[in-house]
Design a protein around this motif. Structure first.
Motif, PDB file in Angstrom:
ATOM      1  N   VAL A  90       0.513  -1.358   0.413  1.00  9.16           N
ATOM      2  CA  VAL A  90       0.016   0.432  -0.150  1.00  9.16           C
ATOM      3  C   VAL A  90       0.623   1.173  -0.179  1.00  9.16           C
ATOM      4  CG1 VAL A  90      -1.536   0.949   1.798  1.00  9.16           C
ATOM      5  CG2 VAL A  90      -1.991  -0.679   0.638  1.00  9.16           C
ATOM      6  N   ARG A  93       2.121   6.407   2.582  1.00  6.84           N
ATOM      7  CA  ARG A  93       1.633   8.180   2.485  1.00  6.84           C
ATOM      8  C   ARG A  93      -0.618   7.264   2.042  1.00  6.84           C
ATOM      9  NH1 ARG A  93       2.715  11.539  -2.295  1.00  6.84           N
ATOM     10  NH2 ARG A  93       1.013  12.710  -1.103  1.00  6.84           N
ATOM     11  N   VAL A  94      -0.148   6.343   1.529  1.00  8.99           N
ATOM     12  CA  VAL A  94      -1.616   5.883   1.483  1.00  8.99           C
ATOM     13  C   VAL A  94      -1.831   5.364   3.221  1.00  8.99           C
ATOM     14  CG1 VAL A  94      -3.570   3.569   0.854  1.00  8.99           C
ATOM     15  CG2 VAL A  94      -1.864   5.862  -0.307  1.00  8.99           C
ATOM     16  N   ALA A 207      -1.688   9.792   1.634  1.00  7.64           N
ATOM     17  CA  ALA A 207      -2.870  10.035   0.644  1.00  7.64           C
ATOM     18  C   ALA A 207      -3.776   9.052   0.689  1.00  7.64           C
ATOM     19  CB  ALA A 207      -1.596   9.478  -0.523  1.00  7.64           C
ATOM     20  N   PHE A 208      -4.557   9.749  -0.024  1.00  9.16           N
ATOM     21  CA  PHE A 208      -6.242   8.929  -0.062  1.00  9.16           C
ATOM     22  C   PHE A 208      -6.549   8.451  -1.326  1.00  9.16           C
ATOM     23  CE2 PHE A 208      -6.039  13.154   2.840  1.00  9.16           C
ATOM     24  CZ  PHE A 208      -6.443  12.259   4.325  1.00  9.16           C
ATOM     25  N   THR A 209      -6.877   7.028  -0.393  1.00  7.68           N
ATOM     26  CA  THR A 209      -8.083   6.304  -2.578  1.00  7.68           C
ATOM     27  C   THR A 209      -8.769   5.487  -1.361  1.00  7.68           C
ATOM     28  OG1 THR A 209      -6.357   4.427  -1.395  1.00  7.68           O
ATOM     29  CG2 THR A 209      -5.681   5.897  -2.465  1.00  7.68           C
ATOM     30  N   TRP A 210      -9.873   5.256  -2.395  1.00  9.70           N
ATOM     31  CA  TRP A 210     -10.950   4.596  -1.902  1.00  9.70           C
ATOM     32  C   TRP A 210     -11.147   3.358  -1.183  1.00  9.70           C
ATOM     33  CZ3 TRP A 210     -13.148   0.720  -4.043  1.00  9.70           C
ATOM     34  CH2 TRP A 210     -13.048   0.625  -5.208  1.00  9.70           C
ATOM     35  N   GLN A 211     -10.376   2.957  -2.391  1.00 11.53           N
ATOM     36  CA  GLN A 211      -9.686   1.355  -1.475  1.00 11.53           C
ATOM     37  C   GLN A 211      -8.882   1.182  -0.367  1.00 11.53           C
ATOM     38  OE1 GLN A 211      -8.818   2.964  -4.567  1.00 11.53           O
ATOM     39  NE2 GLN A 211      -8.798   1.610  -6.285  1.00 11.53           N
ATOM     40  N   ALA A 212      -8.484   1.624   0.076  1.00 16.03           N
ATOM     41  CA  ALA A 212      -7.492   1.689   1.546  1.00 16.03           C
ATOM     42  C   ALA A 212      -9.250   2.016   2.382  1.00 16.03           C
ATOM     43  CB  ALA A 212      -6.194   2.857   1.789  1.00 16.03           C
ATOM     44  N   GLY A 366      -9.007  -3.797  -4.653  1.00 16.06           N
ATOM     45  CA  GLY A 366      -8.237  -3.610  -4.624  1.00 16.06           C
ATOM     46  C   GLY A 366      -8.266  -3.216  -3.320  1.00 16.06           C
TER      47      GLY A 366
END
Length: 412
Positions: A90, A93-94, A207-212, A366
């Motif tokens: 991952v 940052r995420v 850092a932002f992801t919808w999966q995370a 993911g």
């Protein structure tokens, strides 16, 4: 002088020190695994330790003094276990972004008083099954490590079993000591890199992801609230401390929010280590036991400042020892999780589905298996009508809580 006797009662100091030792030794290896899975180097690992211990120290001291009760906080051991299996690939940052989302959800739950209502939406059986599915890999790892490192891991396990009966509170600590001795005698302990040094904070831009968010942050929030904050409140209530819950959740969440960019993945109310400070062994007068909480906080701050040393010590240990002590340290929590998951027959099938799906490591879009396990359990509960069945009677069996497995000293 009177104030000296009040501030330095030996029993309270001892309880605070013991809570710190148990909290560190029982699960530091799991935090180490989580940090490495996220790609943390030595500097980042030291920063994680610094941020976590400072957060725990500040909240222990501040909340204990504010409410005159032994408020003990801890890092989320189930959360660390979830991260150790879910952060692989991952990136820091995420991962940091996921920590911030989880901390924000916890803070919001406290500020708005949502804690009880939020937990009502996630049945205890499914939350416990989710936790069990995350932790089972560590339990299995204890025995798979014996295949290539039998003498080291089996010695640790045998020492744990011996002290589990004779000195249960120190069983994990003595198992760790036994492992270190075996590693030193076989030449697999590399102490040349260990150094005494103060930790320095390392900022990681999130850092932002919808999966995370769905695969890491939400499961981290759920297991922290259900498996740490909920039993943490129960320990306080059990020993007669009727402190307001929402401010405790708010302050731990807000502190987590501030320190997340430096590696504080999850701060919460403690259960096992809290029980060390809330009982009569901490002080004969319940009104004076809050001093044990203050001392625990002071000890946490000292350990935090030496976070670089703690990190180098963990790096010096052979991988088999780290994985072995992680598995041993979570045996009690795995057991109590499975008991809680299967106690209520209304939710049993859904809990089994949650456990199996989570333990499978299944990933889709993911998003890790923790989210899909919980979703699969909720769908199973809906299909089997668990949501519509009558609620258990007041005398129905209650789920196992960490205080029921206090002797294992494994949760915080």
């Amino acid at each position: 002088m009177t104030w000296l006797r009040l501030a330095f009662p030996l029993s309270a100091i001892t309880a605070g020190l013991l809570a710190t030792v148990v909290g560190v030794t029982s699960s530091a290896a799991i935090v180490f695994s989580a940090a490495r899975a996220a790609g943390a180097g030595d500097a980042e690992l030291a920063s994680w330790m610094l941020a976590l211990f400072v957060g725990m120290g500040v909240t222990c001291i501040g909340l204990s003094l504010r409410y005159k009760a032994p408020i003990i906080t801890a890092w989320s051991t189930p959360g660390a276990a979830l991260l150790a299996t879910g952060l692989d690939g991952v990136g820091l940052r995420v991962a940091t972004g996921a920590f911030l989302v989880s901390a924000a959800l916890i803070t919001l739950s406290g500020v708005t008083g949502w804690f009880a209502r939020v937990m009502d939406r996630v049945p205890v059986s499914l939350a416990a099954a989710l936790l069990g599915g995350v932790l089972v890999q560590f339990g299995i790892g204890l025995f798979t490590q014996m295949q290539d490192n039998f003498v080291l891991v089996f010695t640790m396990f045998a020492e744990y079993l011996l002290c589990r009966r004779l000195l249960p509170r120190y069983a994990v600590l003595t198992a760790l000591a036994a492992g270190v001795l075996v590693a030193a005698s076989t030449g697999s302990l590399h102490l040349s890199g260990v150094h005494l040094a103060l930790a320095k904070p390392v900022f990681t831009a999130p850092a932002f992801t919808w999966q995370a968010v769905f695969g890491i942050a939400i499961p981290l929030f759920v297991v922290t609230m259900a498996s740490q904050n909920l039993p943490g409140v129960a320990v306080l209530r059990n020993d007669g401390y009727d402190v307001p819950v929402s401010p405790l959740i708010t302050w731990t969440g807000a502190t987590n929010l501030v320190l997340a960019p430096f590696g504080a993945f999850g701060l919460n109310l403690a259960a096992i280590t809290a029980a060390i400070c809330t009982g009569p062994q901490a002080h004969p007068d319940p009104r004076r036991r809050y001093v044990a909480g203050v001392w625990a906080g002071l000890f946490y701050l000292v350990v935090g400042l030496l976070g670089a040393t703690v990190g180098s010590l963990l790096t010096a240990l052979p991988a088999a020892l780290v994985l072995g002590i992680a598995g041993i340290g979570l045996l009690g929590t795995i057991g109590s999780s499975l008991t809680s998951a299967l106690t209520d027959d209304r939710w049993r099938e859904a809990a089994v589905v949650t456990f199996l799906a989570t333990a499978s490591g299944f990933k889709l879009l993911g998003i890790g298996s923790a989210f899909w396990g919980l979703l699969a359990g909720l769908l199973t509960a809906a299909a089997t009508g668990a949501f519509h069945l009558h609620k258990p009677t007041p005398d129905a069996p209650t789920p196992a809580t960490p205080e029921a497995t206090l002797a294992a000293s494994t949760d915080d």
